[in-house]
Design an enzyme around this catalytic site. Structure first.
Site, mmCIF file in Angstrom:
data_model
loop_
_atom_site.group_PDB
_atom_site.id
_atom_site.type_symbol
_atom_site.label_atom_id
_atom_site.label_comp_id
_atom_site.label_asym_id
_atom_site.label_seq_id
_atom_site.Cartn_x
_atom_site.Cartn_y
_atom_site.Cartn_z
ATOM 1 C CE LYS A 44 45.839 -70.093 46.653
ATOM 2 N NZ LYS A 44 44.909 -69.728 45.597
ATOM 3 C CE1 TYR A 267 65.136 -41.949 36.539
ATOM 4 C CE2 TYR A 267 64.474 -43.454 38.281
ATOM 5 C CZ TYR A 267 65.428 -42.987 37.403
ATOM 6 O OH TYR A 267 66.678 -43.540 37.382
ATOM 7 C CG MET A 315 63.898 -51.590 38.608
ATOM 8 S SD MET A 315 64.920 -51.906 37.139
ATOM 9 C CE MET A 315 63.902 -51.233 35.827
#
Lengths: 385, 385
Positions: A44, A267, A315
């Protein structure tokens, strides 16, 4: 939709998956119980993030594949799987799906009265094998104790009419990695099903590794995490259990920065160099699925040894301390997890999560490619230089 | 590869994206600076997880799209985008890509000497517009202060030879959401580029919202997070800034469990009911990208009001307390984030992360579908009953 080109890539070692299955089968075979339980290989969540296209061919020695939904079952059939498939999390199979020969041999976990109603009203020449699920301590799905036997009786009537392939007994443990609680859950289930005929499927990787004999006394084991080389038991890694990691998650260094004392990186400027420091910028970020919770010192592997994260994971980028690795240049591959020196279990620990979350959390922009062991990882890729 | 059928689904509101862009443009227009800056709409990371196929049509009023890689740029072109595209994170554009008219008008962030070498050796009739990146306090990429002017001079020579469309100045702030540090970063950049001609692109959503006048005094703004309705400023949500959430992340209730006092739910039995308790089981787990760090009480929305998580989030399931919601049955949709009552910022706070991590962290098994506002969310889907 093609995966977008990006730096981070998950290399999948099909041989490791086959090896892990064999290791688990061997472990079970050592128990001389007189039974020889069969194995559902759990695929799965796109084979725990490894990609069905890689896992299914590697699992030929399994007795069946277990998935969550009909869509996953169809993908397994498209990939050539002809042995049984167990659908574990789809209470809403349609009439067409239940009557589709392409899905058979089909096993289906029954966890809700509506499914029995549907089976009773189904006019099909095909005979699904059903597994009646006890809700147990997990309480995620299934019948409570006082509803279990009435549900079984209804299924038995269907079976007597030749409309089912069989009826099994099914449960997920809530605490399979705790020996004491596991024993209690096993006993509860044994009492529940006493005198009811039919095969039993209750044991997972953790239960098998913790008490192989009890597991080998059931009929169908469900092994998931361990297939991918990851330990389901806390405090142990896969290697300690004879397993090999099936995924190496890597990304290239795309830049080097020579920080001066006082310079920050990332950041929020959460990291500031106390002295001149050479850092490497890695083309991987939380949008790839790398955990943002990984903080200062979270381990990574570079050709030649270990290094640690500095500054916030952003990110698309993370940065690592290359103080001890002056030879590392752009184009070198960084392993974020999945080497002998860096099991995914360790990264999970450093990021306050668990290994399956990391494996299944990789996003669509990370290609899963079959491993090419001949690529010398210690040589930088010229494109990045 | 088709997305697998599964319960969790991200509904994307294209009108909200268009509205947010307009709101930001309006805010900028209020500053009478004599300039009228243009806007790069940032659509990297598959439009922050919303899907390029939804974001690109909604961003027609932007002046350009900004992406990370050439692959993303090509997808924007395939989606019909004909205005400029800025490639921000791909130092390795190939000769073929740089010479491909399909990518033009092409803007390219130059953050490495190798890129200037490549431009010097490129024999192409096409003229990319380049943006020279200062590394600044972020130190993720770009030229340090003492290398910036020499790099600019080399680009200027290329430009004089008619081989570039233009040269701009580019930076990412490390601390755009902190007014004091933002002012310092702006000043550093102003000093660096004093006397150098060319447009400036330094301002992001946070900088625009914090000091619109300074931002409106630059040439190209880069707005990302705010386009999707999310506040880039801590302590505020998107609605407080006039923005609308572009993603509603939902999953159906697939089961109800009536816990007795003492019953536990979920792996590890971390939650135990003190008295009889009605819980709902939601078809969403960490393999969908829902944060496993979400713990007891992390908010969700059900038709009729708010509810909270109980027990551990598992791979495919999370459970919620329905004590106050006796009318909720299987088939009802649970909103995990993205309603006015439940901005993604709040979920991020409860899960010790940030909103863009949640948005970009959704995995491939979550379909992104255009929102159909006519679907009455308060009615359960019959398939689940």
């Amino acid at each position: 939709m093609q995966p977008l080109r990006h730096g981070a890539c998950a290399h999948i070692d099909r041989q490791a998956i086959a090896h892990n299955l064999q290791t688990l089968q061997h472990r079970m075979g050592l128990e001389k119980t007189g039974r020889s339980p069969r194995i559902w290989a759990i695929v799965k969540a796109d084979a725990y993030g490894h990609g069905l296209e890689h896992a299914v061919p590697a699992l030929q020695a399994a007795d069946g594949l277990a998935v969550l939904s009909a869509s996953e079952a169809y993908r397994c059939r498209q990939l050539g799987w002809s042995k049984p498939i167990l659908i574990m999390g789809d209470q809403q199979l349609t009439r067409d799906e239940l009557s589709d020969p392409a899905l058979y041999p089909l096993h289906w976990v029954v966890e809700h009265e509506g499914q029995i109603n549907q089976l009773e009203s189904l006019a099909s020449v095909l005979q699904p094998h059903v597994w009646l699920r006890f809700t147990g301590n997990l309480h995620h799905a299934g019948f409570q104790a006082h509803h279990y036997r009435p549900a079984y009786a209804r299924l038995q009537a269907l079976s007597a009419a030749g409309r089912l392939g069989g009826i099994g007994h099914f449960q997920h443990y809530a605490n399979a990695e705790d020996p004491e609680q596991l024993a209690a859950e096993r006993q509860l289930f044994a009492q529940l099903t006493i005198g009811l005929p039919g095969p039993v499927s209750t044991e997972n990787s953790a239960a098998l590794l913790l008490s192989a004999r009890a597991a080998a006394n059931t009929d169908w084991l469900r092994v998931g995490l361990a297939l991918y080389g990851v330990s389901p038991l806390p405090g142990l890694d896969g290697a300690a259990l004879g397993l090999k990691p099936a995924m190496a998650f890597q990304a290239p260094i795309y830049g080097i920065q020579e920080l001066q004392a006082g310079d920050s990186v990332g950041y929020g400027s959460t990291f500031r160099a106390e002295r001149p420091l050479r850092i490497g910028l890695v083309q991987c970020g939380y949008a790839d699925g790398y955990p943002r919770a990984a903080t200062l010192g979270c381990p990574v592997h570079v050709p030649g040894g270990m290094a640690g994260i500095v500054g916030r994971v952003s990110m698309d980028t993370l940065s690592i301390n290359l103080d001890q690795h002056p030879h590392i240049v752009p184009g070198h591959q960084v392993t974020l997890w999945g080497r002998p020196e860096l099991p995914v279990e360790n990264v999970a620990l450093a990021a306050a999560t668990i290994a399956p979350q990391l494996l299944t959390g990789l996003t669509a922009r990370v290609p899963r490619v079959a491993q090419t062991p001949e690529t010398p990882a210690s040589q930088p890729d010229k494109r990045h230089q």
